[in-house]
Design an enzyme around this catalytic site. Structure first.
Site, PDB file in Angstrom:
ATOM      1  CB  THR A   4      -0.952   0.000   1.215  1.00  0.00           C
ATOM      2  OG1 THR A   4      -1.881  -1.082   1.059  1.00  0.00           O
ATOM      3  CG2 THR A   4      -1.718   1.310   1.322  1.00  0.00           C
ATOM      4  CG  ASP A  54      -3.000   0.203  -2.894  1.00  0.00           C
ATOM      5  OD1 ASP A  54      -3.781  -0.639  -3.388  1.00  0.00           O
ATOM      6  OD2 ASP A  54      -2.886   0.367  -1.659  1.00  0.00           O
ATOM      7  CG  HIS A  55      -1.555  -3.555  -3.358  1.00  0.00           C
ATOM      8  ND1 HIS A  55      -2.600  -4.401  -3.064  1.00  0.00           N
ATOM      9  CD2 HIS A  55      -1.452  -2.716  -2.294  1.00  0.00           C
ATOM     10  CE1 HIS A  55      -3.090  -4.103  -1.887  1.00  0.00           C
ATOM     11  NE2 HIS A  55      -2.433  -3.068  -1.405  1.00  0.00           N
ATOM     12  CG  HIS A  74      -5.324  -8.282   3.322  1.00  0.00           C
ATOM     13  ND1 HIS A  74      -4.196  -8.959   2.887  1.00  0.00           N
ATOM     14  CD2 HIS A  74      -5.051  -6.962   3.145  1.00  0.00           C
ATOM     15  CE1 HIS A  74      -3.293  -8.087   2.477  1.00  0.00           C
ATOM     16  NE2 HIS A  74      -3.790  -6.863   2.601  1.00  0.00           N
TER      17      HIS A  74
END
Length: 564
Positions: free
Chosen positions: A94, A369-370, A326
């Site tokens: 992040t 961001d990813h 997650h």
């Protein structure tokens, strides 16, 4: 009147008409040219950058039929959509992602090498944006306890800094997010404000790096617009059941969040009234994104963003999809429903901006961001080679091998961001060659199941890396002062993990590097572009659109988005 006089009058009249006509035509042409010049040179009043935390590119393709007209689809169809954007560094986390987007650079240059890093000077792990010289600013004022967050660790400027520098700080820059790092790094060195969510009491806070007290509008929002309104609501599937056939039919035992492990999720965290436990669990729901969007709207109103001739920048980073991802992974029903709801939230924010500022006066950039890796247990259940690797096992293996070869000692100081930090004092004690110790550590690491490759500090600093995408990404992610001594590469669908977090990101592989990039605005040409690009291209492209200087250490390029 004689014929001669009449003829003279007619001639004079014709000449007059000719002059007037030409003057009128010239005036019209001049005004038309002025109008054309105004259109071409007019700058946006507001720059809106939307970052979605853990926004894998394929989500927009997989969920395309679930998107409404006013959210992502409006931006994709009306803007420049880049389908082949990849982060060109590791680790894909992040903090580095947000730094790359707004500085136009990579960790090697901006210094943001992870969410955390091992500080060799103190010998301790450190949160990337932590600052012992800063104090939190909350509803109670400045905290008496030292230690908060700031951008002091960031090297170089951001696009927001450059916008403000371009007009003697007449422009405003505001950055908001649930996560501290996702507000602080987009805000840059000198924003007007950066605000993030405090899970202990459900309020937005800042640090004294920015101000000695919260602005009145933030205090009002914290008082009047609280997460409490979501207490005891239920997060239920928002679409027809058949929509979710594209996802896992049910979650595995490891897939769960503080709200529970299956739909419907009770928005109370098992509490009788809102408490810190609820405010923390609240972030694992799509309603947290709604709450953040409301806060962004309050910022637009109170800070009068986009109301004068100086372009302002608003960064809004949605963190909730990352926490949900997650907990449940990219193949879950939870993620499908999260993006259905996020699309609606973004639509509401865009409609608000249209009413307050005018979308015609706004340029928008959207990215992630990813990405994220599939949950290993799920990947294995459908036939893929996948697993998690305990970092402690790697450290034990390397320490044992180095002790056997060089002598007894605690050779590994830390394992952070997939990098081994070796103790220079132990190396000096045995008068060992540092490059040989690094290589031996890597050779030991590669014996651990799931490890596929390694790169040493000596290799990286001497430029002796293979000319492969992974080699280049390691080079771009390596900072001499903050990075480790041996960079360990796991196999695809493997990652280093202690504990039972279902999945994560950080690798150099496509599922972690590949994110969408969208530009939207009146100066942006519409189209779908498959050229190789990176989120580090966003800041230079915005600088070009705005006609301001590029961020100081940018490596990104200007993407071909502007209408000609």
């Amino acid at each position: 009147m004689n014929k001669k006089t009449y003829a003279s009058l007619v001639s004079l009249l014709l000449i007059t008409l000719f002059v007037v006509s030409n003057f009128s035509l010239a005036t019209q042409n001049r005004r038309a040219n002025e109008r054309a010049s105004t259109v071409v040179s007019a700058k946006p009043k507001l720059v809106l950058v939307i970052v979605v935390d853990q926004f894998r590119y394929d989500f927009l393709e997989r969920f395309a039929d679930l998107l409404g007209r006013d959210g992502f689809r409006r931006l994709i169809e009306g803007g420049a959509f880049f389908t082949n954007a990849n982060y060109d560094y590791v680790p894909t986390y992040t903090a580095p992602g947000h730094a790359s987007i707004f500085t136009g650079s990579v960790p090697a240059q901006n210094g943001i090498v992870g969410n955390n890093w091992f500080d060799r000077e103190t010998g301790k792990n450190r949160v990337m944006v932590s600052d012992l010289n800063a104090r939190s600013v909350t509803m109670k004022g400045i905290s008496e306890t030292p230690g908060s967050f700031s951008p002091r660790v960031l090297i170089g400027t951001t696009i927001g800094d450059q916008i403000r520098l371009s007009n003697n700080f007449k422009s405003k820059v505001i950055a908001v997010s649930q996560k501290d790092r996702s507000a602080i790094l987009p805000g840059g060195q000198k924003p007007n404000g950066a605000f993030w969510y405090q899970a202990s009491d459900g309020t937005f806070i800042t640090s004294d790096y920015y101000a000695s007290e919260l602005p009145a509008w933030v205090k009002a929002f914290n008082t009047n617009t609280r997460p409490d309104k979501y207490f005891n609501m239920k997060w239920e599937l928002s679409a027809k059941p058949e929509i979710y056939s594209r996802a896992q039919s049910q979650n595995l035992p490891i897939q769960k969040s503080p709200l529970g492990d299956k739909f419907p999720y009770a928005m109370n965290a098992g509490e009788a009234k809102p408490t810190g436990k609820f405010y923390s669990a609240f972030e694992y729901s799509p309603y947290a994104s709604e709450h953040l969007a409301e806060f962004a709207e309050a910022a637009i109103d109170a800070e009068k963003l986009g109301e004068d001739e100086y372009p302002d920048l608003l960064s809004v980073s949605f963190s909730s999809p990352d926490l949900i991802g997650h907990a449940f992974g990219p193949d879950s029903r939870e993620i499908v429903d999260t993006y259905i709801r996020l699309d609606q939230t973004i639509a509401g924010l865009l409609n608000f901006i249209d009413r307050k500022v005018g979308l015609a006066n706004t340029v928008i950039a959207v990215t992630g961001d990813h990405g994220v890796c599939p949950v290993p247990e799920y990947a294995k259940s459908v036939g893929f080679d996948a697993d998690r690797i305990p970092g402690t096992r790697l450290i034990e293996t390397v320490n044992k091998a180095l002790t056997k070869k060089f002598g007894e000692g605690k050779w590994v100081q830390a394992f952070v961001n997939d990098q081994l930090y070796l103790d220079p004092k132990v190396i000096a004690q045995y008068k060992a060659d540092a490059s040989e110790v690094e290589r031996s550590a890597g050779e030991a690491a590669i014996t651990v199941p799931g490890v596929v490759n390694f790169f040493t500090r000596t290799q990286i600093t001497e430029g002796d890396l293979p000319t492969t995408p992974i080699g280049r990404r390691v080079m771009n992610g390596f900072n001499r002062k903050r990075s480790g001594d041996v960079w360990i590469i796991a196999k695809p669908f493997y990652f280093f993990m202690e504990g039972t977090l279902p999945t994560t990101h950080g690798s150099p592989y496509n599922y972690d590097t590949h994110v969408p990039i969208i530009f939207w605005g009146k100066s942006v040409q519409k189209g779908r572009f498959s050229i190789d690009c990176a989120p580090s291209d966003i800041a230079p492209t915005l600088a070009s659109i705005l006609g301001v200087e590029m961020p100081s250490n940018r490596v990104g390029r200007v993407l071909p988005v502007q209408d000609k």
